[in-house]
Scaffold this motif. Structure first.
Motif, mmCIF file in Angstrom:
data_model
loop_
_atom_site.group_PDB
_atom_site.id
_atom_site.type_symbol
_atom_site.label_atom_id
_atom_site.label_comp_id
_atom_site.label_asym_id
_atom_site.label_seq_id
_atom_site.Cartn_x
_atom_site.Cartn_y
_atom_site.Cartn_z
ATOM 1 N N GLU A 37 13.440 21.468 33.087
ATOM 2 C CA GLU A 37 14.107 22.720 33.455
ATOM 3 C C GLU A 37 13.866 23.064 34.926
ATOM 4 O O GLU A 37 14.782 23.521 35.623
ATOM 5 C CB GLU A 37 13.611 23.859 32.557
ATOM 6 C CG GLU A 37 14.115 23.786 31.131
ATOM 7 C CD GLU A 37 13.477 24.825 30.236
ATOM 8 O OE1 GLU A 37 14.163 25.334 29.342
ATOM 9 O OE2 GLU A 37 12.274 25.122 30.423
ATOM 10 N N GLU A 38 12.650 22.837 35.394
ATOM 11 C CA GLU A 38 12.341 23.110 36.795
ATOM 12 C C GLU A 38 13.162 22.216 37.718
ATOM 13 O O GLU A 38 13.691 22.669 38.737
ATOM 14 C CB GLU A 38 10.839 22.893 37.052
ATOM 15 C CG GLU A 38 9.965 24.019 36.514
ATOM 16 C CD GLU A 38 8.495 23.783 36.821
ATOM 17 O OE1 GLU A 38 8.160 22.684 37.314
ATOM 18 O OE2 GLU A 38 7.686 24.683 36.567
ATOM 19 N N ALA A 39 13.259 20.914 37.339
ATOM 20 C CA ALA A 39 14.024 19.966 38.157
ATOM 21 C C ALA A 39 15.499 20.344 38.185
ATOM 22 O O ALA A 39 16.154 20.307 39.237
ATOM 23 C CB ALA A 39 13.846 18.551 37.611
ATOM 24 N N LYS A 66 17.584 21.541 41.478
ATOM 25 C CA LYS A 66 18.785 20.819 41.906
ATOM 26 C C LYS A 66 19.957 21.780 42.092
ATOM 27 O O LYS A 66 20.678 21.714 43.091
ATOM 28 C CB LYS A 66 19.168 19.747 40.875
ATOM 29 C CG LYS A 66 20.454 19.009 41.236
ATOM 30 C CD LYS A 66 20.891 18.075 40.129
ATOM 31 C CE LYS A 66 20.061 16.826 40.092
ATOM 32 N NZ LYS A 66 20.590 15.829 39.129
ATOM 33 N N ARG A 67 20.153 22.715 41.149
ATOM 34 C CA ARG A 67 21.246 23.683 41.253
ATOM 35 C C ARG A 67 21.084 24.550 42.507
ATOM 36 O O ARG A 67 22.063 24.832 43.207
ATOM 37 C CB ARG A 67 21.306 24.556 39.997
ATOM 38 C CG ARG A 67 21.866 23.835 38.786
ATOM 39 C CD ARG A 67 21.726 24.688 37.520
ATOM 40 N NE ARG A 67 22.404 25.954 37.637
ATOM 41 C CZ ARG A 67 23.710 26.149 37.410
ATOM 42 N NH1 ARG A 67 24.469 25.129 37.059
ATOM 43 N NH2 ARG A 67 24.242 27.352 37.524
ATOM 44 N N LYS A 68 19.843 24.950 42.805
ATOM 45 C CA LYS A 68 19.602 25.750 44.010
ATOM 46 C C LYS A 68 20.042 24.995 45.259
ATOM 47 O O LYS A 68 20.653 25.571 46.165
ATOM 48 C CB LYS A 68 18.114 26.106 44.110
ATOM 49 C CG LYS A 68 17.649 27.194 43.158
ATOM 50 C CD LYS A 68 16.166 27.454 43.333
ATOM 51 C CE LYS A 68 15.662 28.470 42.306
ATOM 52 N NZ LYS A 68 14.185 28.659 42.421
ATOM 53 N N LYS A 69 19.721 23.702 45.309
ATOM 54 C CA LYS A 69 20.088 22.897 46.473
ATOM 55 C C LYS A 69 21.599 22.741 46.588
ATOM 56 O O LYS A 69 22.157 22.796 47.691
ATOM 57 C CB LYS A 69 19.418 21.524 46.381
ATOM 58 C CG LYS A 69 17.913 21.558 46.599
ATOM 59 C CD LYS A 69 17.297 20.174 46.440
ATOM 60 C CE LYS A 69 15.787 20.228 46.669
ATOM 61 N NZ LYS A 69 15.159 18.894 46.455
ATOM 62 N N LEU A 70 22.277 22.557 45.445
ATOM 63 C CA LEU A 70 23.729 22.408 45.466
ATOM 64 C C LEU A 70 24.410 23.705 45.883
ATOM 65 O O LEU A 70 25.377 23.698 46.663
ATOM 66 C CB LEU A 70 24.241 21.956 44.099
ATOM 67 C CG LEU A 70 23.756 20.589 43.586
ATOM 68 C CD1 LEU A 70 24.514 20.192 42.322
ATOM 69 C CD2 LEU A 70 23.934 19.515 44.633
ATOM 70 N N PHE A 71 23.918 24.830 45.376
ATOM 71 C CA PHE A 71 24.478 26.123 45.796
ATOM 72 C C PHE A 71 24.239 26.347 47.299
ATOM 73 O O PHE A 71 25.125 26.832 48.014
ATOM 74 C CB PHE A 71 23.853 27.278 45.011
ATOM 75 C CG PHE A 71 24.418 27.470 43.628
ATOM 76 C CD1 PHE A 71 25.783 27.612 43.438
ATOM 77 C CD2 PHE A 71 23.583 27.512 42.518
ATOM 78 C CE1 PHE A 71 26.315 27.794 42.170
ATOM 79 C CE2 PHE A 71 24.109 27.693 41.242
ATOM 80 C CZ PHE A 71 25.469 27.833 41.072
ATOM 81 N N ALA A 72 23.043 25.986 47.770
ATOM 82 C CA ALA A 72 22.702 26.221 49.178
ATOM 83 C C ALA A 72 23.588 25.391 50.108
ATOM 84 O O ALA A 72 24.096 25.906 51.114
ATOM 85 C CB ALA A 72 21.223 25.879 49.416
ATOM 86 N N VAL A 73 23.795 24.104 49.774
ATOM 87 C CA VAL A 73 24.616 23.263 50.655
ATOM 88 C C VAL A 73 26.086 23.675 50.572
ATOM 89 O O VAL A 73 26.823 23.592 51.564
ATOM 90 C CB VAL A 73 24.426 21.765 50.320
ATOM 91 C CG1 VAL A 73 25.185 21.348 49.057
ATOM 92 C CG2 VAL A 73 24.851 20.893 51.504
#
Length: 604
Positions: A107-109, A113-120
């Motif tokens: 769940e953490e991973a 990953k979702r945070k990084k995709l939203f950020a980019v």
């Protein structure tokens, strides 16, 4: 926060501290009327106040649209968040610390990953907008938008941008502005395309770019319209962990409040159709992302209104697109209407040539979707005996999609009159097998072949999943039984198998699935069980995964029971209101608030 304090304890404490009048009063003007407060309902358009807030009982009720609940319900509805989101919002407001659940490594991973995709995606959106507004490479795109009447206000509202052409910015305009880690995320988000020999290149080139927002306002994907020559004309982001185009709508994030205020959504097919209508003052508009309207998208709209008008081109394709959507509208019990534009026009050209007033006139004349479809069928087949036979055959999926007995009954009586048939006769013909609109999935549903349920009555997907799990996991039978699985399966093959398995487990509590097959006589039920054993659903085999699926199924059954409880309470509330029994009405409203809280809570 007390370390022994549970989430339920904290929720109760938030409710004690939250002032419902203050919370709601920040969004609408409330005036005291005796022991309660009155104001204009924020959930539907009205001119006379019918929205009542009761500070003593800490709940609200609208006599116009029927919305009611406590402070959590209001925040959920008004801010379009789930129960957990409402708890978090109110906890932050009243400085109450929430207990935190430890996430698993997976769940953490996934969350990281979702945070990084939203950020980019957010960074890419900013770069595209900057290129459109400030870069010399965006000059052609600026001219194109200006020509189509799209000004700076609309560009800012929708964060429209431009991905430059290869000739002016090369193949790696976006990638060159990202770090190595961001490039990896951009590939997964579909912003960059990986080369076979290493490296990457921009997916969007020489395109006006429309960021696609989640309902919470995060950029999760893009739609791009070519400026120069080239194909395809429109290009969307590929599917990713944050982007599912069948479950998103362009413009919903920006226009949701207008949709709620006007209690109607206008659905158009193209990005520029949407932008052009908003620019001309028609602001309750959304658009699917280059695909046919899906049931999942209708559920999103349903959070803000239960009336949707399809505004389509007047050609044959527009009529067919409207007809395909009818089963979804019936299944979701949304009032659907269709307005077809004059031949040669799309929404963009029509509003630019004729203006928003004439567009509104066209929308007001929109025809009910089922009526529209019947009219097309009569026009196509006529009302001869053979024509009626063909019409009835095409009405079968619509009748099957009708979600409630009342809706089905009205459908039959109305269309029987139109076709000059007896209701009983039409009803008999419409019972023929047809493809049924899928029900809401519980979590994992794999389409399976028909297994020949008795009486030709197809199972919904959740029913099939529950039956399959019950057959394959007799050890969990008691947990399913305690959560009213029999009521959910009543009247079909599922209830028969429930009773047979119950009888078998009374004789042998350690019975295996194969023993149920042996105990059943030859027939449909035995064949069903045999098929499940021969082709079990793909869910993995270890106890951890079975436990997780059981939890999902039990949660679904509890929510289903709460939904039925809620429907019964709503009927009793209406009866009490009609009878003028204020004391009973308040008591039932309080019960309804509690049922709603449980339905949206984490403890369901």
């Amino acid at each position: 926060m007390n370390v022994t304090e549970t989430r339920e304890d904290v929720t109760a404490r938030i409710k004690e501290q939250a002032d419902i009048v203050q919370v709601i009063g920040e969004h609408i003007e409330l005036k005291r009327a005796g022991t309660r407060f009155l104001g204009l309902c924020p959930f539907h358009g009205e001119k006379t106040p019918s929205f009542s807030v009761h500070p003593g009982q800490q709940f609200f009720h609208c006599f116009g649209c029927g919305e009611s609940g406590d402070v959590f319900s209001f925040v959920m509805k008004h801010q379009n968040v789930d129960f957990g989101g409402a708890v978090k919002t109110l906890a932050e407001r009243y400085h109450i610390e929430l207990p935190k659940r430890r996430l698993s490594k997976e769940e953490e991973a996934r969350s990281e990953k979702r945070k990084k995709l939203f950020a980019v995606s957010e960074k890419a959106s900013d770069l595209f907008t900057q290129c459109l507004l400030e870069d010399k490479n965006g000059e052609a795109a600026r001219g194109y938008l200006q020509k189509r009447g799209v000004g700076k206000k609309i560009i800012a509202q929708f964060k429209i941008g431009y991905a430059p052409a290869v000739e002016t910015a090369g193949w790696n305009f976006l990638g060159s502005k990202l770090s190595r880690g961001e490039q990896t995320a951009a590939v997964e988000a579909g912003l960059l395309v990986k080369k076979d020999n290493g490296g990457s290149y921009d997916r969007f080139r020489d395109r006006i770019v429309f960021p696609i927002f989640s309902i919470g306002g995060q950029v999760c994907g893009f739609g791009g319209r070519i400026v120069g020559e080239g194909q395809p004309k429109y290009l969307n982001s590929p599917e990713s962990p944050i982007f599912n185009k069948s479950g998103l709508l362009l413009g919903l994030y920006q226009q949701k409040e207008q949709i709620r205020k006007l209690n109607r959504a206008i659905l158009v097919e193209g990005n520029f159709d949407l932008i052009s209508l908003v620019a001309h003052g028609c602001e309750n508009v959304v658009a699917p992302l280059g695909t046919a309207l899906t049931r999942e998208q209708l559920r999103l709209i349903k959070r803000f209104t239960e009336e949707v008008t399809l505004l389509f081109d007047g050609d044959d394709a527009g009529g067919k697109a409207a007809a395909r959507a009818v089963p979804f509208f019936l299944a979701e019990q949304i009032a659907g209407r269709v307005a077809l534009l004059p031949e040669g026009h799309d929404p963009d050209t029509f509003v630019r040539e004729h203006g928003v007033l004439e567009l509104n006139t066209l929308l007001e004349k929109a025809e009910s979707l089922p009526e529209f479809v019947l009219g097309r069928l009569i026009e196509e087949h006529g009302l001869s005996l053979d024509g009626k036979r063909k019409i009835v055959a095409e009405l079968i999926p619509l009748a099957k999609a009708a979600a409630s007995p009342l809706q089905h009954s009205v459908f039959l009586s109305h269309f029987a009159e139109k076709l000059g048939m007896r209701v009983e006769e039409l009803g008999r013909h419409l019972q023929q097998p047809a493809q049924v609109v899928p029900e809401v999935e519980v979590k994992r549903v794999k389409p399976r072949d028909e297994r020949g349920e008795p009486g030709g009555r197809p199972l919904s997907r959740p029913q099939r999943q529950l039956i399959e799990f019950m057959i394959l996991n007799p050890c969990d039978f008691q947990a399913l039984a305690k959560n009213n699985i029999r009521d959910f399966l009543a009247g079909g093959i599922g209830e028969i198998l429930f009773l047979e398995l119950e009888k078998l487990l009374k004789q042998n509590s350690q019975a295996e699935p194969e023993e149920l097959l042996t105990a059943l006589p030859e027939g449909v039920e035995r064949r069903f069980v045999a098929n499940v054993l021969l082709e079990p659903p793909e869910t993995g085999g270890d106890d951890g995964e079975n436990s997780g699926e059981l939890d999902d199924l039990l949660s679904y059954l509890r929510k289903n029971q709460l939904k039925r409880d809620s429907e019964l309470l709503l009927n009793r509330i209406q009866q009490a209101q009609q009878a003028g029994d204020q004391e009973l009405w308040l008591k039932l409203l309080s019960e309804q608030v509690e049922v709603t809280r449980k339905f949206h809570g984490d403890d369901v």
